[in-house]
Design an enzyme around this catalytic site. Structure first.
Site, PDB file in Angstrom:
ATOM      1  N   LYS A 309     -15.242  36.919 -11.657  1.00 14.13           N
ATOM      2  CA  LYS A 309     -16.558  37.156 -11.058  1.00 14.13           C
ATOM      3  C   LYS A 309     -17.561  37.542 -12.135  1.00 14.13           C
ATOM      4  O   LYS A 309     -17.180  38.054 -13.179  1.00 14.13           O
ATOM      5  CB  LYS A 309     -16.458  38.326 -10.051  1.00 14.13           C
ATOM      6  N   ARG A 383      -7.180  35.150   1.344  1.00 12.29           N
ATOM      7  CA  ARG A 383      -6.406  34.267   2.242  1.00 12.29           C
ATOM      8  C   ARG A 383      -4.992  34.036   1.721  1.00 12.29           C
ATOM      9  O   ARG A 383      -4.075  33.797   2.507  1.00 12.29           O
ATOM     10  CB  ARG A 383      -7.168  32.948   2.427  1.00 12.29           C
TER      11      ARG A 383
HETATM   12  N1  BES Z   1     -13.581  39.841  -1.787  1.00  8.71           N
HETATM   13  C1  BES Z   1     -14.349  38.663  -1.917  1.00  8.71           C
HETATM   14  C2  BES Z   1     -15.409  38.515  -0.828  1.00  8.71           C
HETATM   15  C3  BES Z   1     -16.519  39.532  -0.856  1.00  8.71           C
HETATM   16  C4  BES Z   1     -17.670  39.270  -1.558  1.00  8.71           C
HETATM   17  C5  BES Z   1     -16.415  40.706  -0.160  1.00  8.71           C
HETATM   18  C6  BES Z   1     -18.694  40.199  -1.570  1.00  8.71           C
HETATM   19  C7  BES Z   1     -17.444  41.641  -0.174  1.00  8.71           C
HETATM   20  C8  BES Z   1     -18.574  41.388  -0.880  1.00  8.71           C
HETATM   21  C9  BES Z   1     -13.420  37.450  -1.824  1.00  8.71           C
HETATM   22  O1  BES Z   1     -12.151  37.622  -2.343  1.00  8.71           O
HETATM   23  C10 BES Z   1     -14.051  36.365  -2.621  1.00  8.71           C
HETATM   24  O2  BES Z   1     -14.148  36.495  -3.805  1.00  8.71           O
HETATM   25  N2  BES Z   1     -14.445  35.307  -1.949  1.00  8.71           N
HETATM   26  C11 BES Z   1     -15.048  34.180  -2.568  1.00  8.71           C
HETATM   27  C12 BES Z   1     -14.421  32.955  -1.979  1.00  8.71           C
HETATM   28  C13 BES Z   1     -14.758  31.695  -2.699  1.00  8.71           C
HETATM   29  C14 BES Z   1     -14.142  31.671  -4.074  1.00  8.71           C
HETATM   30  C15 BES Z   1     -14.275  30.516  -1.889  1.00  8.71           C
HETATM   31  C16 BES Z   1     -16.545  34.242  -2.275  1.00  8.71           C
HETATM   32  O3  BES Z   1     -16.928  34.670  -1.187  1.00  8.71           O
HETATM   33  O4  BES Z   1     -17.320  33.879  -3.158  1.00  8.71           O
HETATM   34 MN    MN Z   2     -12.069  37.222  -4.424  1.00  3.93          MN
END
Ligand code: BES
Ligand code: MN
Ligand code: ZN
Length: 532
Positions: A309, A383
């Site tokens: 990230k 997931r």
């Molecule tokens: N934990 C994150 C989602 C999230 C983002 C929760 C911001 C709370 C605040 C999750 O694991 C994630 O990184 N999701 C990705 C999925 C994508 C790679 C398909 C996302 O939402 O960008």
């Molecule tokens: Mn994630």
């Protein structure tokens, strides 16, 4: 050297090591007392914004205070707007040293959540003023509208919510606050006091469970890792004979074939854990009662892994364990309430980190279900652990399975920070969760997870892949999960965005919200009451 510094050193010598601050203790009671006479640090009353005149209690208080309530209203300093408060100081005309007016907004729009938020607001102010004793007459404005027990429950939950502080690592003394707040719900009618008392019991349990969840969530990843979270679950189980806790370590996770949890946890020194809490009520009827499986995502830190990230706000990803912790909180409340229902709390826990041992984009993982998943983005890790949790719930033959997770940024884009996404495969279950949302004030909004979305999650070289196209990310994620629930009744709560208050509000401290504890517990209470 100043006196203060000397004292600080002495304290440390006395204690050896500084004792960590505990969360503020909230002691809740109901008491029969006259509103005018009530001896207290702070007396809270509610006012609607569209009330034509003061209600009976407020009129009496106003009279004793030589028209002070009328005056703040006339001056326009207090309009009864929801979320607003004004403090009036008495000088012996009434038993209370201070009176706080809490705005309730428009009367016809008011719900139990209005009362919950007003109580939270007052509690928050009381802690801010460092007061140790508060008396609440907030329910009076509503007459008997929602029933006194239900009103007391909401007020009790709100009180815990507003009193909550996370400051266990703050050593500076300026941040001092009361260690205990005694809160009483007051009324001058014996029957109503009895009802209030009845309603406080569940509200107190649920409110405490939510504060417990907030603290666990707020703790950073260097304090809580999957193993520490498992310790917390074991600790919970020790406190109730109706709870048992099983924890699988990384070797047992591998041996069971839970490839998803193993893969996500493989990049970190802090090894993954698969945590299972089982609640069964006392008595031999347990076998005939329904079994609900709650599955919560517990990523103790989500760096994104190899698909790392951006740096901005990555610290907030310590809160990526909030779904799993909501399950812990709901199981705690269930056990304390002694609900006649069986509950599994299933919490796959891992830390998503980049390293030489991490899982990679391109990897193909065999999950606990036997289905294979092509990893296209290691940041879609929720997931990957939830699928194994869902399969476990299916294996336990749960009648209903509900998962809860900070799963997708896309859900936040779709719904903002006011409601959680709700998906599922059973209309009755979705309705029941909608109702639990209404009861608990933790809101949800329906979203799809149908075949079109599942289609996007098909891989050319495995059964599934872990990301879909650019659009509808919350729905494709849910459609992925749906396939692991098999033919069971299943619902999914995407709580991304709901797990945190980015800033302090009038009724909540910034940080973890504990979202889901009230929602899940309300659902379980309704199932137990069979009126869900
Ligand atoms: N934990 C994150 C989602 C999230 C983002 C929760 C911001 C709370 C605040 C999750 O694991 C994630 O990184 N999701 C990705 C999925 C994508 C790679 C398909 C996302 O939402 O960008
Ligand atoms: Mn994630
Ligand atoms: Zn995540």
């Amino acid at each position: 050297m100043s006196k203060i510094r000397l004292r600080a050193i002495k304290k440390r010598k006395d204690n050896g090591r500084r004792k960590m601050r505990e969360i503020i203790d909230v002691n809740l009671k109901a008491r029969k007392v006259d509103f005018i006479e009530c001896q207290t640090e702070l007396l809270a009353v509610g006012l609607f914004s569209d009330a034509k005149r003061l209600d009976k209690v407020n009129e009496q208080l106003n009279k004793k205070l030589a028209g002070a309530i009328e005056r703040v209203i006339e001056l326009g300093d207090f309009k009864g707007k929801a979320g607003s408060t004004t403090v009036i100081y008495s000088s012996g005309q009434i038993g209370a040293k201070r009176l706080i007016l809490a705005g309730l907004g428009e009367k016809k729009k008011a719900t139990l959540d209005t009362l919950r938020k007003a109580a939270a607001n007052v509690a928050n102010k009381a802690v801010g003023m460092k007061l140790g004793k508060v008396s609440l007459a907030l329910h009076r404005a509503f007459g008997g509208r929602f029933g006194f027990a239900a009103m007391a429950g909401s007020i009790a939950e709100g009180t815990h919510f507003g009193c909550y502080r996370y400051d266990e690592f703050v050593t500076a003394d300026e941040n001092s606050r009361p260690d205990l707040v005694e809160v009483e719900l007051i009324d001058n009618n014996t029957a109503q006091v009895r009802d209030l008392r009845k309603g406080i019991l569940p509200g107190d349990i649920i409110g405490k469970a939510q504060s417990y969840a907030r603290t666990l969530s707020n703790r950073p990843a260097n304090v809580i890792n999957p193993d520490k979270l498992a310790d917390a679950a074991k600790e919970l189980a020790k406190k109730s004979e109706n709870l048992s806790c099983t924890v699988l370590d990384e070797k047992q996770i591998a041996a069971k074939g839970m490839g998803g949890v193993l893969a996500v946890g493989s990049g970190s020194q802090n090894k993954p854990r698969f945590i299972v809490l089982k609640y069964s009520p006392s008595g031999k009827a347990a076998g005939r009662l329904p079994t609900v499986g709650l599955v919560g995502k517990a990523i103790t830190f989500d760096s994104g892994g190899i698909s790392i990230k951006p740096a901005a706000k990555m610290d907030q990803m310590k809160l990526d364990k909030s779904g799993g912790i909501a399950v812990l909180g709901a199981v705690k409340a269930t056990a304390e309430l002694g609900l006649p229902i069986n509950v599994y709390g299933i919490i796959p826990a891992a830390e998503n980190m980049p390293s030489g041992t991490s899982y990679r984009p391109g990897d193909i993982i065999t999950t606990f279900s036997g289905k294979t998943v092509e990893v296209q983005n290691t940041d879609a890790e929720g997931r990957m652990i939830l699928c194994d949790g869902l399969s476990y719930a299916v294996e336990q033959n749960c009648d209903v399975i509900i998962d809860i997770a900070t799963l997708t940024g896309a859900c936040m884009v779709a719904l903002g920070k006011y409601m959680a996404g709700l998906m599922g495969n059973d209309n009755k279950l979705l309705k029941q969760l909608q109702r639990a949302a209404d009861d608990s004030g933790e809101k949800v909004w329906p979203m799809p997870s149908s075949e079109e979305y599942a289609e996007e999650m098909k891989s050319k070289i495995a059964d599934l892949k872990n990301i879909g196209s650019r659009w509808g990310g919350a729905c494709t994620a849910a459609a992925f999960l749906r396939q692991f629930a098999k033919d069971k009744k299943w619902a999914h709560l995407d709580i991304a965005g709901m797990e945190v208050f980015e800033k302090s509000t009038e009724f909540a401290m910034q940080g973890a919200s504990g979202f889901g504890v009230r929602l899940l517990t309300s659902y379980l209470m309704n199932v137990a009451k069979k009126k869900a």
